[in-house]
Design a protein around this motif. Sequence first.
Motif, PDB file in Angstrom:
ATOM      1  N   TYR A  95       0.836  -1.203   0.000  1.00  9.98           N
ATOM      2  CA  TYR A  95       0.000   0.000   0.000  1.00  9.98           C
ATOM      3  C   TYR A  95       0.871   1.254   0.000  1.00  9.98           C
ATOM      4  CZ  TYR A  95      -4.880  -1.533   0.635  1.00  9.98           C
ATOM      5  OH  TYR A  95      -6.143  -2.020   0.450  1.00  9.98           O
ATOM      6  N   ASP A  96       1.914   1.255   0.824  1.00  5.14           N
ATOM      7  CA  ASP A  96       2.802   2.412   0.907  1.00  5.14           C
ATOM      8  C   ASP A  96       3.484   2.663  -0.440  1.00  5.14           C
ATOM      9  OD1 ASP A  96       4.222   4.511   2.420  1.00  5.14           O
ATOM     10  OD2 ASP A  96       5.981   3.236   2.073  1.00  5.14           O
ATOM     11  N   SER A  97       3.947   1.617  -1.059  1.00  3.32           N
ATOM     12  CA  SER A  97       4.592   1.739  -2.363  1.00  3.32           C
ATOM     13  C   SER A  97       3.616   2.275  -3.415  1.00  3.32           C
ATOM     14  CB  SER A  97       5.145   0.377  -2.783  1.00  3.32           C
ATOM     15  OG  SER A  97       5.726   0.452  -4.056  1.00  3.32           O
ATOM     16  N   LEU A  98       2.396   1.774  -3.391  1.00  3.32           N
ATOM     17  CA  LEU A  98       1.395   2.232  -4.354  1.00  3.32           C
ATOM     18  C   LEU A  98       1.059   3.705  -4.137  1.00  3.32           C
ATOM     19  CD1 LEU A  98      -0.534   1.674  -6.685  1.00  3.32           C
ATOM     20  CD2 LEU A  98      -2.188   0.801  -4.997  1.00  3.32           C
ATOM     21  N   SER A  99       0.942   4.127  -2.888  1.00  2.11           N
ATOM     22  CA  SER A  99       0.640   5.542  -2.647  1.00  2.11           C
ATOM     23  C   SER A  99       1.784   6.424  -3.153  1.00  2.11           C
ATOM     24  CB  SER A  99       0.345   5.806  -1.169  1.00  2.11           C
ATOM     25  OG  SER A  99       1.481   5.637  -0.374  1.00  2.11           O
ATOM     26  N   LYS A 100       3.005   5.964  -3.043  1.00  2.42           N
ATOM     27  CA  LYS A 100       4.144   6.723  -3.589  1.00  2.42           C
ATOM     28  C   LYS A 100       4.046   6.829  -5.103  1.00  2.42           C
ATOM     29  CE  LYS A 100       7.221   5.826   0.252  1.00  2.42           C
ATOM     30  NZ  LYS A 100       8.282   4.987   0.794  1.00  2.42           N
ATOM     31  N   GLU A 101       3.573   5.780  -5.744  1.00  2.00           N
ATOM     32  CA  GLU A 101       3.363   5.840  -7.199  1.00  2.00           C
ATOM     33  C   GLU A 101       2.301   6.878  -7.551  1.00  2.00           C
ATOM     34  OE1 GLU A 101       2.965   2.058  -9.343  1.00  2.00           O
ATOM     35  OE2 GLU A 101       3.643   1.114  -7.467  1.00  2.00           O
ATOM     36  N   PHE A 102       1.212   6.889  -6.792  1.00  2.00           N
ATOM     37  CA  PHE A 102       0.171   7.898  -7.014  1.00  2.00           C
ATOM     38  C   PHE A 102       0.752   9.296  -6.855  1.00  2.00           C
ATOM     39  CE2 PHE A 102      -3.185   4.713  -6.740  1.00  2.00           C
ATOM     40  CZ  PHE A 102      -4.235   5.279  -7.447  1.00  2.00           C
ATOM     41  N   TYR A 103       1.491   9.530  -5.762  1.00  2.00           N
ATOM     42  CA  TYR A 103       2.040  10.859  -5.519  1.00  2.00           C
ATOM     43  C   TYR A 103       3.035  11.263  -6.605  1.00  2.00           C
ATOM     44  CZ  TYR A 103      -0.256  11.148  -0.990  1.00  2.00           C
ATOM     45  OH  TYR A 103      -1.190  11.220   0.011  1.00  2.00           O
ATOM     46  N   SER A 104       3.814  10.325  -7.077  1.00  3.39           N
ATOM     47  CA  SER A 104       4.732  10.613  -8.178  1.00  3.39           C
ATOM     48  C   SER A 104       3.950  11.009  -9.436  1.00  3.39           C
ATOM     49  CB  SER A 104       5.608   9.385  -8.452  1.00  3.39           C
ATOM     50  OG  SER A 104       6.452   9.617  -9.538  1.00  3.39           O
ATOM     51  N   PHE A 105       2.895  10.279  -9.709  1.00  8.10           N
ATOM     52  CA  PHE A 105       2.038  10.616 -10.845  1.00  8.10           C
ATOM     53  C   PHE A 105       1.444  12.018 -10.674  1.00  8.10           C
ATOM     54  CE2 PHE A 105      -2.328  10.718 -12.538  1.00  8.10           C
ATOM     55  CZ  PHE A 105      -2.053  10.596 -13.898  1.00  8.10           C
ATOM     56  N   PHE A 106       0.965  12.318  -9.474  1.00  9.00           N
ATOM     57  CA  PHE A 106       0.357  13.631  -9.221  1.00  9.00           C
ATOM     58  C   PHE A 106       1.341  14.768  -9.461  1.00  9.00           C
ATOM     59  CE2 PHE A 106      -2.741  11.714  -5.865  1.00  9.00           C
ATOM     60  CZ  PHE A 106      -3.517  11.181  -6.883  1.00  9.00           C
ATOM     61  N   THR A 107       2.615  14.583  -9.086  1.00  7.72           N
ATOM     62  CA  THR A 107       3.588  15.660  -9.272  1.00  7.72           C
ATOM     63  C   THR A 107       3.821  15.965 -10.745  1.00  7.72           C
ATOM     64  OG1 THR A 107       5.499  14.179  -9.161  1.00  7.72           O
ATOM     65  CG2 THR A 107       4.784  15.207  -7.089  1.00  7.72           C
ATOM     66  N   GLU A 108       3.556  15.000 -11.606  1.00 10.52           N
ATOM     67  CA  GLU A 108       3.725  15.194 -13.048  1.00 10.52           C
ATOM     68  C   GLU A 108       2.512  15.870 -13.691  1.00 10.52           C
ATOM     69  OE1 GLU A 108       4.322  11.243 -14.455  1.00 10.52           O
ATOM     70  OE2 GLU A 108       6.210  10.992 -13.369  1.00 10.52           O
ATOM     71  N   GLN A 109       1.422  15.977 -12.958  1.00 11.85           N
ATOM     72  CA  GLN A 109       0.174  16.502 -13.527  1.00 11.85           C
ATOM     73  C   GLN A 109       0.075  18.007 -13.299  1.00 11.85           C
ATOM     74  OE1 GLN A 109      -1.477  14.186 -15.370  1.00 11.85           O
ATOM     75  NE2 GLN A 109       0.298  13.040 -14.634  1.00 11.85           N
ATOM     76  N   GLN A 110      -0.184  18.719 -14.357  1.00 12.01           N
ATOM     77  CA  GLN A 110      -0.350  20.163 -14.268  1.00 12.01           C
ATOM     78  C   GLN A 110      -1.803  20.557 -14.062  1.00 12.01           C
ATOM     79  OE1 GLN A 110       2.356  22.201 -14.246  1.00 12.01           O
ATOM     80  NE2 GLN A 110       3.461  20.259 -14.256  1.00 12.01           N
ATOM     81  N   ASP A 111      -2.706  19.741 -14.623  1.00 16.08           N
ATOM     82  CA  ASP A 111      -4.115  20.127 -14.641  1.00 16.08           C
ATOM     83  C   ASP A 111      -5.001  18.989 -14.144  1.00 16.08           C
ATOM     84  OD1 ASP A 111      -6.620  21.172 -15.138  1.00 16.08           O
ATOM     85  OD2 ASP A 111      -6.437  21.085 -17.325  1.00 16.08           O
ATOM     86  N   PRO A 112      -5.525  19.111 -12.917  1.00 16.03           N
ATOM     87  CA  PRO A 112      -6.398  18.053 -12.408  1.00 16.03           C
ATOM     88  C   PRO A 112      -7.729  17.965 -13.160  1.00 16.03           C
ATOM     89  CG  PRO A 112      -6.333  19.892 -10.873  1.00 16.03           C
ATOM     90  CD  PRO A 112      -5.332  20.185 -11.945  1.00 16.03           C
ATOM     91  N   GLU A 113      -8.019  18.951 -13.993  1.00 12.71           N
ATOM     92  CA  GLU A 113      -9.258  18.946 -14.774  1.00 12.71           C
ATOM     93  C   GLU A 113      -9.054  18.374 -16.176  1.00 12.71           C
ATOM     94  OE1 GLU A 113     -12.264  19.789 -13.357  1.00 12.71           O
ATOM     95  OE2 GLU A 113     -11.036  19.900 -11.537  1.00 12.71           O
TER      96      GLU A 113
END
Length: 166
Positions: free
Chosen positions: A92-110
Amino acid sequence: MENNRAKKMYDYHVGANQKVIQHLKQLPDRIYNETINSVFSSISDVLIHLYATDITWLETMKGSSFHDTVSEVERRKSEALGASIDELEVLYDSLSKEFYSFFTEQQDPERIIITEHPQYGRSEFILADLIHHVVNHGTYHRGNVTAMLRQQGEQGVPTDYVYFLF
């Protein structure tokens, strides 16, 4: 995508999952894997389902094909099957880090995510809506865990969003 509501909701999702896992680690070992007559056959089955579904949506958000997503989910789910609560916590911890890494690459949540599904065809989703879906799905299944704990004579742990806000 640093400070927006979708990421804040995902922060809640991670915190609530951690709270449930920490609570389960304090209970007798049998509680996690005990077979019971409920929505899922065991609490471990619920948590593995939640883990696999989170992988599904992360792969979807990343633009992976349906086939590649299914392959990745099956591969990682097979690693989780039979895992102890401590081992699942690491996953779970590893997966959440993957999510956070993905989020840092995103400029537009819309931004629009386009998917192709063999049954549902082509769909368009807003990234923030998919994140909210991941959180909502997790909330639902954490409720299953609470009900299953009560069936086994144990108490659940409060994970409502408002507790995260406190």
